[in-house]
Design an enzyme around this catalytic site. Structure first.
Site, PDB file in Angstrom:
ATOM      1  N   THR A  19       2.363 -10.078   0.568  1.00  9.86           N
ATOM      2  CA  THR A  19       1.140  -9.235   0.911  1.00  9.86           C
ATOM      3  C   THR A  19       0.804  -8.201  -0.024  1.00  9.86           C
ATOM      4  O   THR A  19      -0.099  -7.499  -0.294  1.00  9.86           O
ATOM      5  CB  THR A  19       1.089  -8.525   2.291  1.00  9.86           C
ATOM      6  OG1 THR A  19       2.284  -7.704   2.513  1.00  9.86           O
ATOM      7  CG2 THR A  19       1.169  -9.457   3.339  1.00  9.86           C
ATOM      8  N   GLY A  20       1.698  -7.877  -0.933  1.00  5.69           N
ATOM      9  CA  GLY A  20       1.869  -6.813  -2.067  1.00  5.69           C
ATOM     10  C   GLY A  20       1.282  -7.576  -3.318  1.00  5.69           C
ATOM     11  O   GLY A  20       1.063  -8.582  -3.288  1.00  5.69           O
ATOM     12  N   GLY A  29      -4.901  -3.436  23.323  1.00  5.19           N
ATOM     13  CA  GLY A  29      -3.749  -2.998  22.950  1.00  5.19           C
ATOM     14  C   GLY A  29      -3.826  -1.660  22.218  1.00  5.19           C
ATOM     15  O   GLY A  29      -3.174  -1.022  21.927  1.00  5.19           O
ATOM     16  N   TYR A  40       5.292  -5.817  17.039  1.00  5.54           N
ATOM     17  CA  TYR A  40       5.149  -4.932  15.903  1.00  5.54           C
ATOM     18  C   TYR A  40       6.231  -3.580  16.177  1.00  5.54           C
ATOM     19  O   TYR A  40       7.008  -3.292  15.447  1.00  5.54           O
ATOM     20  CB  TYR A  40       3.835  -4.655  15.320  1.00  5.54           C
ATOM     21  CG  TYR A  40       3.896  -3.619  14.307  1.00  5.54           C
ATOM     22  CD1 TYR A  40       4.577  -4.007  13.293  1.00  5.54           C
ATOM     23  CD2 TYR A  40       3.117  -2.656  14.593  1.00  5.54           C
ATOM     24  CE1 TYR A  40       4.649  -2.854  12.203  1.00  5.54           C
ATOM     25  CE2 TYR A  40       3.168  -1.400  13.406  1.00  5.54           C
ATOM     26  CZ  TYR A  40       3.910  -1.473  12.273  1.00  5.54           C
ATOM     27  OH  TYR A  40       3.843  -0.709  11.506  1.00  5.54           O
ATOM     28  N   TYR A  64       0.828  -1.296  -0.156  1.00  6.61           N
ATOM     29  CA  TYR A  64      -0.097  -0.045   0.016  1.00  6.61           C
ATOM     30  C   TYR A  64       0.782   1.208  -0.025  1.00  6.61           C
ATOM     31  O   TYR A  64       0.867   2.015  -0.987  1.00  6.61           O
ATOM     32  CB  TYR A  64      -1.110  -0.030   1.375  1.00  6.61           C
ATOM     33  CG  TYR A  64      -1.672   1.268   1.601  1.00  6.61           C
ATOM     34  CD1 TYR A  64      -2.373   1.763   0.576  1.00  6.61           C
ATOM     35  CD2 TYR A  64      -1.758   1.563   2.856  1.00  6.61           C
ATOM     36  CE1 TYR A  64      -3.102   3.060   0.855  1.00  6.61           C
ATOM     37  CE2 TYR A  64      -2.662   2.651   3.121  1.00  6.61           C
ATOM     38  CZ  TYR A  64      -3.132   3.619   2.231  1.00  6.61           C
ATOM     39  OH  TYR A  64      -3.938   4.630   2.476  1.00  6.61           O
TER      40      TYR A  64
END
Ligand code: UDP
Length: 322
Positions: free
Chosen positions: A35-36, A281, A141, A11
């Site tokens: 994921t692209g 979170g 992350y 993205y």
């Protein structure tokens, strides 16, 4: 400049690659397409399909050609997944970035612009969040991105790398045919627009009892084109031996309810919203101070109103929904 864009089929990477090509740079995209999407690599950019995690050392191969800089977007970026499977984040983010830094050092690649994140700060003590706020990430992350920021800082100091880390807040919107399309969508604006386009029944609002004016979480949404502008400025302003860190946000907070309302106004769809428990979170409020980026880079976000951000995302969604 001759530039390598890792993750340039994703993205943010694809939108930045498109801006770089438009600005006349010589762009090579490296992406493993995990994921692209190959069709997100902009026309005019070279494409190398490779995984930075491969022992074969993809970055080393590509960079041996001689590059002026790297924009490093390739990463794992789902908070929830990082809690369940931290190994994917230490390997997929930290180990791969270390390999990239080593390849850059071997081939004397002088500049790096890195996709960092507001998740490096964790629960803020004060908003808006400035770059000198404590960094206490609440998930692997954010911790993995912070570890990379530290590594980059030490490479700048010791090896003369000209480096800029850009800490994104909530990136949204689209750049024409380049937009957000994740296999499993977790982000608010694309989810709300899926309801408007008929591919989802309702949006769940994660908590209505937060200490905010309307009880829903507040976030700072930044248009992906404004984000891309900052990357081009960061490349120009990067100085040898210095690691600069800048927050990128619009400086305004919008609640989940306000986002849903803006999507209703833009799409003309009723968009049913249902109350759901808080998501683990989530901090109540995240708003960036981007004063440092404005002062040092001359960055001026142009598309800060929610209607523009949502409108561009909606156009992208409509063009992709059959
Ligand atoms: N959110 C929500 N419903 C959803 C997805 C997100 O209420 O289906 C909320 C989420 O709790 C957060 C805000 O929307 O307060 C933005 O979430 P997103 O996942 O887009 O970005 P984050 O702030 O987690 O990076």
């Amino acid at each position: 400049m001759k530039l390598l864009v890792t993750g340039g089929a994703g993205y943010v990477g694809s939108v930045c690659a498109a801006h770089l090509v438009d600005a006349g740079h010589d762009v090579t995209v490296l992406d493993d397409l995990s994921t692209g999407h190959k069709d997100a690599v902009p026309d005019g950019a070279r494409f190398v399909e490779a995984d930075l995690a491969d022992a074969a050392d993809a970055a080393d191969d590509v960079l041996s050609d001689g590059f002026d800089g790297v924009l490093h977007f390739a990463a794992k970026s789902l908070v929830g997944e990082s809690v369940q499977r931290p190994e994917l984040y230490w390997n997929g983010n930290v180990v791969t970035s270390f390999r990239l830094l080593e390849a850059m050092r071997r081939h004397r690649t002088p500049r790096l612009v890195f996709s960092s994140t507001a998740a490096t700060y964790g629960e803020p003590e004060q908003v808006p969040i400035r770059e000198d706020a404590p960094t206490r990430p609440t998930n692997p992350y954010g911790a993995s991105k912070l570890a990379i920021d530290h590594a980059i800082g030490s490479y700048a100091a010791a090896h003369g790398l000209a480096a800029v880390s850009l800490r994104y807040f909530n990136v949204a919107g689209a750049h024409g045919s380049f937009g957000e399309r994740h296999a499993v969508e977790t982000h608010l604006i694309p989810i709300v627009l899926q309801v408007a386009s008929g591919t989802r029944d309702a949006v769940q609002v994660y908590g209505e009892d937060w200490p905010t004016p309307d009880g829903t979480c507040v976030r700072d949404y930044i248009h992906v084109d404004d984000l891309a502008d900052a990357h081009l400025l960061a490349l120009e302003h990067a100085q040898p031996g210095r690691h600069a860190v800048y927050n990128l946000g619009s400086g305004t907070g919008f609640s989940v309810r306000e986002v849903v309302e803006a999507c209703r106004a833009v799409t003309g769809h009723p968009i049913p919203a249902v109350a759901a428990p808080r998501r683990a979170g989530d901090p109540a409020v995240l708003i960036a101070s981007s004063d440092a980026a404005k002062a040092a880079l001359g960055w001026r976000p142009q598309r800060t109103d929610l209607a523009t951000i949502v409108g561009d995302a909606w156009e992208f969604t409509r063009n992709r929904t059959p």
